[in-house]
Write a protein that holds these residues in place. Structure first.
Motif, PDB file in Angstrom:
ATOM      1  N   VAL A   1       0.838  -1.206   0.000  1.00  0.00           N
ATOM      2  CA  VAL A   1       0.000   0.000   0.000  1.00  0.00           C
ATOM      3  C   VAL A   1       0.876   1.261   0.000  1.00  0.00           C
ATOM      4  CG1 VAL A   1      -1.606   1.368   1.388  1.00  0.00           C
ATOM      5  CG2 VAL A   1      -2.022  -1.067   1.037  1.00  0.00           C
ATOM      6  N   THR A   2       1.951   1.235   0.786  1.00  0.00           N
ATOM      7  CA  THR A   2       2.874   2.372   0.812  1.00  0.00           C
ATOM      8  C   THR A   2       3.508   2.591  -0.561  1.00  0.00           C
ATOM      9  OG1 THR A   2       3.374   1.939   3.148  1.00  0.00           O
ATOM     10  CG2 THR A   2       4.900   3.361   1.946  1.00  0.00           C
ATOM     11  N   GLY A   3       3.919   1.481  -1.222  1.00  0.00           N
ATOM     12  CA  GLY A   3       4.531   1.592  -2.540  1.00  0.00           C
ATOM     13  C   GLY A   3       3.564   2.098  -3.591  1.00  0.00           C
ATOM     14  N   VAL A   4       2.346   1.572  -3.592  1.00  0.00           N
ATOM     15  CA  VAL A   4       1.335   2.011  -4.563  1.00  0.00           C
ATOM     16  C   VAL A   4       0.993   3.481  -4.330  1.00  0.00           C
ATOM     17  CG1 VAL A   4      -1.043   1.695  -5.328  1.00  0.00           C
ATOM     18  CG2 VAL A   4       0.394  -0.305  -4.893  1.00  0.00           C
ATOM     19  N   THR A   5       0.889   3.865  -3.068  1.00  0.00           N
ATOM     20  CA  THR A   5       0.601   5.263  -2.738  1.00  0.00           C
ATOM     21  C   THR A   5       1.702   6.181  -3.254  1.00  0.00           C
ATOM     22  OG1 THR A   5      -0.610   4.583  -0.760  1.00  0.00           O
ATOM     23  CG2 THR A   5       0.124   6.881  -0.865  1.00  0.00           C
ATOM     24  N   ARG A   6       2.952   5.731  -3.128  1.00  0.00           N
ATOM     25  CA  ARG A   6       4.091   6.515  -3.625  1.00  0.00           C
ATOM     26  C   ARG A   6       3.992   6.679  -5.144  1.00  0.00           C
ATOM     27  NH1 ARG A   6       8.311   9.516  -1.452  1.00  0.00           N
ATOM     28  NH2 ARG A   6       8.455   7.989   0.233  1.00  0.00           N
ATOM     29  N   ILE A   7       3.647   5.621  -5.849  1.00  0.00           N
ATOM     30  CA  ILE A   7       3.522   5.679  -7.307  1.00  0.00           C
ATOM     31  C   ILE A   7       2.442   6.673  -7.724  1.00  0.00           C
ATOM     32  CG2 ILE A   7       2.789   4.342  -9.329  1.00  0.00           C
ATOM     33  CD1 ILE A   7       4.172   1.904  -8.030  1.00  0.00           C
TER      34      ILE A   7
ATOM     35  N   ARG B   1       8.820  -4.548  11.634  1.00  0.00           N
ATOM     36  CA  ARG B   1       9.548  -3.284  11.754  1.00  0.00           C
ATOM     37  C   ARG B   1      10.199  -2.910  10.431  1.00  0.00           C
ATOM     38  NH1 ARG B   1      13.246  -4.658  15.313  1.00  0.00           N
ATOM     39  NH2 ARG B   1      11.708  -4.628  16.970  1.00  0.00           N
ATOM     40  N   GLN B   2      10.790  -3.878   9.733  1.00  0.00           N
ATOM     41  CA  GLN B   2      11.423  -3.565   8.450  1.00  0.00           C
ATOM     42  C   GLN B   2      10.384  -3.216   7.391  1.00  0.00           C
ATOM     43  OE1 GLN B   2      13.623  -6.805   6.680  1.00  0.00           O
ATOM     44  NE2 GLN B   2      11.785  -7.903   6.062  1.00  0.00           N
ATOM     45  N   MET B   3       9.185  -3.793   7.495  1.00  0.00           N
ATOM     46  CA  MET B   3       8.154  -3.518   6.499  1.00  0.00           C
ATOM     47  C   MET B   3       7.533  -2.129   6.690  1.00  0.00           C
ATOM     48  SD  MET B   3       8.615  -6.153   4.800  1.00  0.00           S
ATOM     49  CE  MET B   3       7.384  -6.115   3.506  1.00  0.00           C
ATOM     50  N   ARG B   4       7.656  -1.581   7.871  1.00  0.00           N
ATOM     51  CA  ARG B   4       7.154  -0.226   8.101  1.00  0.00           C
ATOM     52  C   ARG B   4       8.110   0.843   7.589  1.00  0.00           C
ATOM     53  NH1 ARG B   4       5.070  -2.583  13.058  1.00  0.00           N
ATOM     54  NH2 ARG B   4       7.018  -2.112  14.123  1.00  0.00           N
ATOM     55  N   ASP B   5       9.325   0.425   7.235  1.00  0.00           N
ATOM     56  CA  ASP B   5      10.365   1.357   6.803  1.00  0.00           C
ATOM     57  C   ASP B   5      10.512   1.305   5.282  1.00  0.00           C
ATOM     58  OD1 ASP B   5      12.471   3.105   6.716  1.00  0.00           O
ATOM     59  OD2 ASP B   5      13.974   1.667   7.424  1.00  0.00           O
ATOM     60  N   PHE B   6       9.716   2.102   4.584  1.00  0.00           N
ATOM     61  CA  PHE B   6       9.778   2.167   3.114  1.00  0.00           C
ATOM     62  C   PHE B   6      10.715   3.319   2.749  1.00  0.00           C
ATOM     63  CE2 PHE B   6       8.717   3.058  -1.199  1.00  0.00           C
ATOM     64  CZ  PHE B   6       8.222   1.881  -1.732  1.00  0.00           C
ATOM     65  N   ARG B   7      11.914   2.960   2.284  1.00  0.00           N
ATOM     66  CA  ARG B   7      12.934   3.973   2.012  1.00  0.00           C
ATOM     67  C   ARG B   7      12.959   4.343   0.533  1.00  0.00           C
ATOM     68  NH1 ARG B   7      18.135   1.716   5.523  1.00  0.00           N
ATOM     69  NH2 ARG B   7      17.034   1.564   7.543  1.00  0.00           N
ATOM     70  N   ARG B   8      12.785   5.610   0.262  1.00  0.00           N
ATOM     71  CA  ARG B   8      12.828   6.111  -1.111  1.00  0.00           C
ATOM     72  C   ARG B   8      14.172   5.809  -1.763  1.00  0.00           C
ATOM     73  NH1 ARG B   8      10.108  10.475  -3.769  1.00  0.00           N
ATOM     74  NH2 ARG B   8      11.339  11.255  -5.537  1.00  0.00           N
ATOM     75  N   SER B   9      15.253   5.872  -0.972  1.00  0.00           N
ATOM     76  CA  SER B   9      16.597   5.672  -1.513  1.00  0.00           C
ATOM     77  C   SER B   9      16.855   4.229  -1.941  1.00  0.00           C
ATOM     78  CB  SER B   9      17.649   6.090  -0.481  1.00  0.00           C
ATOM     79  OG  SER B   9      17.508   5.325   0.702  1.00  0.00           O
ATOM     80  N   ASP B  10      15.990   3.286  -1.537  1.00  0.00           N
ATOM     81  CA  ASP B  10      16.164   1.887  -1.925  1.00  0.00           C
ATOM     82  C   ASP B  10      15.667   1.615  -3.337  1.00  0.00           C
ATOM     83  OD1 ASP B  10      17.200   1.321   0.558  1.00  0.00           O
ATOM     84  OD2 ASP B  10      15.333   0.538   1.382  1.00  0.00           O
ATOM     85  N   TYR B  11      14.988   2.583  -3.927  1.00  0.00           N
ATOM     86  CA  TYR B  11      14.314   2.353  -5.208  1.00  0.00           C
ATOM     87  C   TYR B  11      14.774   3.337  -6.282  1.00  0.00           C
ATOM     88  CZ  TYR B  11      11.078  -0.823  -2.895  1.00  0.00           C
ATOM     89  OH  TYR B  11      10.531  -1.878  -2.219  1.00  0.00           O
ATOM     90  N   GLU B  12      14.761   2.851  -7.519  1.00  0.00           N
ATOM     91  CA  GLU B  12      14.941   3.712  -8.678  1.00  0.00           C
ATOM     92  C   GLU B  12      13.550   4.137  -9.136  1.00  0.00           C
ATOM     93  OE1 GLU B  12      16.928   1.122 -11.344  1.00  0.00           O
ATOM     94  OE2 GLU B  12      18.894   1.341 -10.393  1.00  0.00           O
ATOM     95  N   MET B  13      13.348   5.435  -9.229  1.00  0.00           N
ATOM     96  CA  MET B  13      12.028   5.951  -9.573  1.00  0.00           C
ATOM     97  C   MET B  13      12.088   6.698 -10.898  1.00  0.00           C
ATOM     98  SD  MET B  13      10.713   7.323  -5.851  1.00  0.00           S
ATOM     99  CE  MET B  13      10.808   6.256  -4.400  1.00  0.00           C
ATOM    100  N   VAL B  14      11.162   6.366 -11.772  1.00  0.00           N
ATOM    101  CA  VAL B  14      11.074   7.029 -13.071  1.00  0.00           C
ATOM    102  C   VAL B  14       9.729   7.732 -13.139  1.00  0.00           C
ATOM    103  CG1 VAL B  14      11.056   6.749 -15.574  1.00  0.00           C
ATOM    104  CG2 VAL B  14      12.522   5.278 -14.152  1.00  0.00           C
ATOM    105  N   GLY B  15       9.775   9.054 -13.385  1.00  0.00           N
ATOM    106  CA  GLY B  15       8.546   9.834 -13.431  1.00  0.00           C
ATOM    107  C   GLY B  15       7.738   9.570 -14.680  1.00  0.00           C
ATOM    108  N   GLN B  16       6.479   9.840 -14.596  1.00  0.00           N
ATOM    109  CA  GLN B  16       5.579   9.653 -15.723  1.00  0.00           C
ATOM    110  C   GLN B  16       5.818  10.747 -16.768  1.00  0.00           C
ATOM    111  OE1 GLN B  16       3.932   7.193 -17.039  1.00  0.00           O
ATOM    112  NE2 GLN B  16       2.086   7.149 -15.780  1.00  0.00           N
ATOM    113  N   VAL B  17       5.922  10.348 -18.022  1.00  0.00           N
ATOM    114  CA  VAL B  17       6.104  11.309 -19.106  1.00  0.00           C
ATOM    115  C   VAL B  17       4.774  12.014 -19.357  1.00  0.00           C
ATOM    116  CG1 VAL B  17       6.662  11.604 -21.532  1.00  0.00           C
ATOM    117  CG2 VAL B  17       7.931   9.940 -20.160  1.00  0.00           C
TER     118      VAL B  17
END
Length: 373
Positions: free
Chosen positions: A279-285, A344-360
């Motif tokens: 849910v955190t990941g989908v929300t970020r997207i 505890r690790q699942m509550r820690d969603f780190r932006r720096s762990d992922y490569e993010m590509v913005g929508q064109v």
């Protein structure tokens, strides 16, 4: 779909075990995970192959109706008594009137199971206590010394799944039940032939073993960036980041992914943590209007290197053979820690762990009169 949550499940698909002569048997075959509710066991000669968590529940019921039951055991398991008592009416009334009391009881169950990790996940003095409790349960329920010897495991408690039953041992000692610990040599048209040369004839065989455990990917193709295949990449050793993300498969979230299995607590606790993470990941997207959210390869590699290092100190890697491990002994199933650590690790969603590509963003096209409106 913009995002995908894959919840195939590691034990969703059962199969008959690979036993020589399986197709030659002419009687009725039933798998414990695909039960035939129309088959009448009354007066039948029945074999049960397997002595794990399914068998200890099935055997006591079969001996009540079948003419004879033979249980074929490859490896005995550690069995603890099942503390199953009727809930007193006063307690039921308390739960109804004071919901907080039921929440407190649920928390007590959770923390009791959580504490058992100190005996089942790692080999500690408490592991020896579990072994002694199990042997005491065996001595109390089984009088025959030879049968007790057949039912005594030779591996560390927790290495295989712990069994909980108070009626399995008594069922094995019924007049119409017998434990067979000779290896199965082959199946025959009439039944099962063991390595001592004896052929046992049956009307039906119940397979309380045999699953297509998805340690090498789900039972359907999953294609990632550049045409890469998850089945191919996991054919050696399945790996993910926090059991939930896999590099090269952006916007994909896993339920019960690699190394998310507990040996002491409820799987539902772990799945709830994975759901929150997804849910955190989908929300970020959605919030950042991302086209792609993909865990970095170096992050996933470091996570799994540490995970396998921790797994080497667990009971699951202490020498027994179990479905937790691949054929070459790699553990792609279990999480080497407490459920609270996993959450505890699942509550820690780190932006720096992922490569993010913005929508064109597409530029609007203005129509002119000459082009036609």
């Amino acid at each position: 779909a913009r995002t995908v949550v894959m919840a195939a499940g590691p034990l969703a698909d059962h199969k008959f075990p690979d036993i020589r002569g399986l197709d030659t048997y002419q009687g009725h075959k039933i798998h414990s995970a695909g039960w035939d509710h129309h088959y009448d066991f009354t007066g039948k000669r029945v074999a049960v192959i397997g002595t794990g968590a399914s068998a200890v529940q099935i055997v006591p019921e079969l001996v009540k109706t079948a003419e004879f039951v033979k249980v074929f055991q490859r490896t005995p398991g550690w069995v603890l008594p099942r503390l199953d008592v009727e809930m007193p009416a006063a307690v039921q009334s308390l739960f109804a009137k004071v919901p907080a009391a039921q929440d407190l009881a649920r928390q007590a169950l959770f923390w009791g199971h959580e504490a058992s990790a100190t005996a089942l996940v790692w080999n500690t003095p408490l592991s020896g206590l579990v072994a002694r409790l199990s042997k005491a349960h065996l001595r109390r329920q089984v009088a025959d010394p030879w049968l007790r010897r057949q039912l005594t495991p030779d591996f560390t408690p927790g290495c295989k799944r712990m069994l909980v039953s108070s009626d399995y041992y008594p069922a094995l000692q019924q007049d119409n039940c017998k434990l067979i610990d000779w290896p199965i040599a082959t199946m025959s048209p009439a039944g099962i032939r063991t390595s001592d040369g004896i052929e046992h004839h049956f009307d039906a065989i119940v397979f309380a073993t045999g699953y297509d455990v998805h340690l090498s990917g789900p039972p359907f193709p999953v294609t990632g960036v550049g045409g890469r295949s998850l089945q191919d990449e996991w054919s050696g050793h399945a790996q993910a980041y926090k059991s939930a993300s896999v590099h090269g498969y952006p916007n994909l979230f896993l339920m019960s992914g690699p190394n998310s299995g507990p040996g002491h607590n409820s799987l539902l606790v772990y799945v709830e943590g994975q759901l929150d993470y997804a849910v955190t990941g989908v929300t970020r997207i959605l919030r950042d209007n991302l086209r792609s959210l993909d865990v970095r390869a170096d992050v996933q590699r470091r996570y799994n290197d540490d995970l396998q290092r921790r797994l080497r100190r667990t009971t699951w890697m202490s020498g027994c053979s179990s479905w937790y491990l691949t054929a070459d002994g790699f553990n792609a199933s279990m999480y080497p820690g407490f459920a609270t650590q996993y959450l505890r690790q699942m509550r820690d969603f780190r932006r720096s762990d992922y490569e993010m590509v913005g929508q064109v963003q597409r530029k609007p096209v203005l129509a002119t009169a000459s082009q036609g409106a």
